[in-house]
Scaffold this active site. Structure first.
Site, short mmCIF file in Angstrom:
data_model
loop_
_atom_site.label_atom_id
_atom_site.label_comp_id
_atom_site.label_asym_id
_atom_site.label_seq_id
_atom_site.Cartn_x
_atom_site.Cartn_y
_atom_site.Cartn_z
N TRP A 357 1.06 -1.50 0.06
CA TRP A 357 0.18 0.22 -0.19
C TRP A 357 0.93 1.06 -0.45
CZ3 TRP A 357 -1.75 3.17 4.39
CH2 TRP A 357 -0.71 3.41 5.46
N ASP A 358 2.13 0.62 0.55
CA ASP A 358 3.16 2.01 0.72
C ASP A 358 3.09 3.18 -0.95
OD1 ASP A 358 3.99 0.04 2.25
OD2 ASP A 358 5.79 0.96 2.11
N GLU A 488 0.97 -2.42 13.26
CA GLU A 488 0.99 -3.52 12.87
C GLU A 488 1.50 -4.77 14.11
OE1 GLU A 488 3.86 -4.51 9.69
OE2 GLU A 488 2.70 -4.29 7.83
N LYS A 601 2.77 1.31 16.44
CA LYS A 601 4.31 0.95 15.26
C LYS A 601 4.35 2.64 14.34
CE LYS A 601 6.51 -1.57 11.60
NZ LYS A 601 5.55 -2.84 10.71
N GLN A 602 3.22 3.03 13.81
CA GLN A 602 3.21 3.85 12.62
C GLN A 602 1.67 4.73 12.77
OE1 GLN A 602 3.17 0.24 10.11
NE2 GLN A 602 2.65 2.12 8.99
C1 BGC Z 1 5.60 -1.36 7.55
C2 BGC Z 1 4.50 -1.28 6.99
C3 BGC Z 1 4.59 -0.99 5.55
C4 BGC Z 1 6.14 -2.00 4.95
C5 BGC Z 1 6.03 -1.97 3.76
C6 BGC Z 1 5.79 -1.75 7.02
O1 BGC Z 1 6.94 -2.17 8.02
O2 BGC Z 1 4.47 -1.46 8.67
O3 BGC Z 1 3.47 -0.15 6.42
O4 BGC Z 1 4.16 -1.08 3.92
O5 BGC Z 1 6.41 -2.01 5.73
O6 BGC Z 1 7.29 -0.65 3.54
#
Ligand code: BGC
Length: 768
Positions: A357-358, A488, A601-602
């Site tokens: 999804w990035d 996550e 996490k984010q």
């Molecule tokens: C992130 C995801 C991301 C993936 C690839 C993961 O660490 O939590 O949001 O899509 O990395 O960059």
């Protein structure tokens, strides 16, 4: 925080060779051109710690998933970006001793990535075990102009001896992936040819049957004049080389020029590959290193003309942002809708080189503003091309009526993640894909994209959301059960606010898209509806009901949206309560402990508030920001940029700047201790956003470009370029004024700090 590289506006410079840091440097100094990429491995042999990496866009291997308990719906494979043939190799031997920096005394060493011109240079002097001292300078690039071509200039000067030096340029396709579930090699040999001064290998991937042809041709000069030399031809399994021994004098420079071509069956008929690779390699050698380099530098100058950000008064920030822009432009050029952007680009194997999804959430805005609109459009078309697979993916899970669930991780439209609870359940990716359509149309004004491609995707995604929610008798609302949000560090939660919000938004946006198309061209709408068997009346009524009654968890007293049901049941400790030594948590805490903790996490709720900022007032944004910022550990590279933009928006300037620097120098300063695995390419687009949308306050609303800029305290000035529709604007901001230049022969009116400002064709305006 430790600085590993010298600060410089346009270059990344490593002044000392530190073997323990070599893998990190190999990532940082990677080069690429959208079609192929290469880590900064050495040309000569190196027996120390290294991760070989040579990647060809679109070529992957479906490695059978390894899992303890196989569950229905688990993907068959986890895609791997392939480490392809080593084309940089040039072995050097003197008096029977191979040059190897791990085995001789290094007297000086410098590695430089020239971001302005797009090449990598390395120079060193060594004392070999046989006492011979040597100076080596190597320079290489992967052409932005001839996208299948790369070239190396490898120069050797004896410092204290006269004697013979053996050069052995080679192509070695007998290589391994670091990441391989069953420790097998992924390539099979098909053909090879070795001749005097040139050689070719064709290999094919197991299972996926991609064919890749690699060719090399070389010549040697002394004192700038081509010399005559004899070669010995060497062939081994998946390996071809030429060896030649040259008489060298003390102080005399001997230069080997190696020209390479990498062609894949993605672009040529398999039977023609050998003929084609010979042609491309020979042509490159014919043109010569300097001319190839010259046109390549010119192409980089054009890229910078449209995408550069200049920061004065803060060298670390300047170097950081250019590094990010450089990597984005090296990774994706947007000519081919079959290609996409892996989170590590061409700098490492992690994340399998696959699409996440990035792309939609982070990268699309960068390409929208720094390249022609077809570039972002191709990223969107990539998903349209995969629509049928996304429908099949949803069917496998029990959804029907052409509902689509796009994969969280993909190479070809099929799901290929390697973790169920985390990755699979992140169905929020469907929302980002819909959002990118909105974003593209809002930015470019190309609403007709909806007629051609957009509505197909939106209908299918909205159908998915409508089927994915459940009516809760208790709440008398629709709930979304068993998901993982962007955070996550929580799996299988109920009612992740972000996911439910973007699901509701998608259904609303799809309704608007339907109205738009019906008004514009009723016939087209009918065709689309027929194609997808869309029952407008009943399905839109269903969506409206779900939009109205979507459950979104919040705590009214605290004035915050809740990341998910039960979030406040967790022990409410804060990031400030954590010892520095245990960060990043994912490297010190058990997964169980992470899941139980309140740490995020984010950006998650804040990611939603960033996307849909107009839906919230500043007070609400501030409350949520203050609440979640204290709980977010930013252990995803995608996180700090969103916090930086929101902090800018809230006038928290110091915080915005600190997050900016963290995201801009994430890999250069190795914040998360993982740059050895590759650079965080997709988050680099987020860094760019934190300047443009954060400090520059750029938005596009009602077809108009808006800026609300400020300047971070320690900067003297900064300027950036924006492509907006047919205009190219340069925005320059100092502490006293904003100057905007319109480099186009048509006027534009923008909103600057809330006021309408007209800028005539090819003119600038200044506002104190
Ligand atoms: C992130 C995801 C991301 C993936 C690839 C993961 O660490 O939590 O949001 O899509 O990395 O960059």
């Amino acid at each position: 925080m430790e600085r590993f590289y010298k600060l410089d506006e346009w270059k990344i410079i490593e002044e000392k060779f530190i073997p323990d840091r070599n893998k990190m440097a190999e990532s940082i100094f990677s080069i690429g051109n959208g079609k192929m990429g290469q880590r900064a491995n050495f040309e000569e042999s190196y027996s120390g710690e290294s991760m070989q990496g040579s990647y060809i866009a679109g070529v992957y291997y479906p490695d059978k998933t390894k899992v303890g308990w196989w569950k229905n719906g688990y993907p068959e494979y986890f895609a791997k970006v392939l480490n392809a043939a080593n084309w940089i190799g040039i072995n050097i031997t003197i008096e029977g001793e191979k040059l190897d920096l791990a085995k001789c005394e290094i007297l000086s060493f410098k590695r430089t990535l020239n971001m302005k011109e797009g090449h990598l240079e390395r120079s060193f002097t060594v004392r070999m075990n046989n006492g011979n001292q040597l100076k080596v300078v190597s320079k290489r690039f992967i052409s932005l102009v001839k996208q299948e071509v790369a070239a190396i200039k490898y120069s050797v000067t004896p410092l204290n001896f006269n004697g013979e030096i053996t050069f052995c340029p080679y192509i070695d396709a007998d290589i391994e992936n670091e990441d391989s579930n069953y420790e097998e090699k992924f390539w099979k040999e098909l053909d090879k040819k070795v001749k005097d001064r040139e050689a070719y290998v064709i290999v094919r991937t197991k299972k996926t049957k991609f064919h890749v042809a690699t060719g090399m041709k070389f010549n040697i000069t002394q004192d700038h004049v081509s010399i005559d030399f004899k070669t010995e031809q060497i062939e081994k399994k998946k390996y071809v080389a030429n060896s030649t021994t040259v008489e060298c004098k003390k102080g005399q420079e001997t230069v080997l020029y190696k020209y390479i071509a990498n062609l894949s069956s993605e672009n040529y008929k398999k039977v023609k590959l050998l003929r084609k690779v010979k042609k491309v390699t020979r042509e490159a050698a014919q043109i010569g290193f300097e001319i190839l380099l010259h046109e390549h530098i010119k192409a980089w100058a054009d890229k910078w003309k449209e995408s550069d950000i200049v920061i004065e008064g803060d060298l670390a920030a300047q170097q950081g942002i250019r590094f990010n822009i450089f990597q984005m432009n090296q990774t994706y050029t947007g000519e081919d809708p079959r290609l996409n952007i892996g989170p590590k680009g061409f700098t490492g194997e992690k994340y399998g080189g696959s699409t996440y999804w990035d792309t939609e959430a982070y990268c699309v805005p960068f390409y929208l503003s720094t390249a022609d609109s077809h570039v972002a459009r191709n990223l969107l078309k990539y998903r349209h091309n995969h629509l049928q697979k996304a429908i099949e993916n949803a069917e496998k899970l029990g959804f029907n009526n052409n509902a689509a669930l796009y994969p969280m991780v993909t190479m070809n439209g099929e799901e290929c993640h390697n973790e169920w609870e985390i990755t699979f359940e992140e169905i929020h990716r469907n929302g980002a894909i819909a959002y990118a359509i909105y974003n593209y149309i809002n930015y470019t004004g190309d609403s007709d994209y909806l007629l051609e491609y957009g509505l197909d995707v939106l209908l299918a995604i909205s159908r998915f959301w409508a089927q994915r929610v459940t009516y809760s008798n208790e709440k008398k609302q629709y709930v979304m059960l068993g998901v993982t949000g962007p955070n996550e560090y929580e799996n299988n939660v109920n009612n992740n606010w972000y996911t439910s919000y973007i699901a509701r938004w998608t259904m609303k946006y799809t309704l608007e898209a339907i109205d738009y198309i019906k008004n514009k061209n009723a016939e087209t709408f009918k065709n689309i509806a027929d194609k997808w068997n869309f029952n407008e009346k009943s399905e839109t009524a269903d969506w409206k009901e779900k939009i109205l009654k979507m459950y979104l968890p919040e705590d009214k007293q605290k004035g915050v949206f809740l990341q998910q049901d039960g979030y406040l049941d967790k022990e409410q400790i804060l990031v400030s309560d954590l010892d520095k030594e245990i960060r990043p948590l994912n490297q010190t805490w058990s997964w169980d402990r992470i899941l139980r903790s309140p740490f995020i996490k984010q950006a998650d709720v804040l990611q939603g508030m960033y996307f849909f900022e107009d839906d919230f007032d500043k007070g609400s944004l501030e409350k949520n920001f203050d609440f979640y910022e204290k709980r977010t550990v930013h252990e995803s590279s995608l996180s700090p940029c969103i916090h930086s933009i929101l902090a800018s928006n809230l006038g928290k300037r110091k915080m915005a700047y600190d997050f900016y620097l963290q995201t801009a120098r994430l890999d250069l300063d190795d914040y998360n201790h993982e740059a050895d695995e590759g650079c965080h390419i997709t988050s680099m687009a987020g860094t760019w956003m934190s300047v443009i949308e954060g400090f520059g306050g750029m938005r596009v609303k009602n077809n108009q470009l808006q800026f609300n800029p400020y300047i971070p305290d320690n900067w003297t000035s900064y300027s950036f370029k924006i492509r907006f529709r047919e205009h190219l604007l340069t925005i320059n901001i100092t502490k006293k004024k904003v100057e905007i230049k319109n480099t186009f022969d048509k006027a534009i009116t923008i909103l600057l700090n809330g006021k309408q400002v007209g800028i005539a064709a090819n003119k600038s305006i200044k506002v104190e």
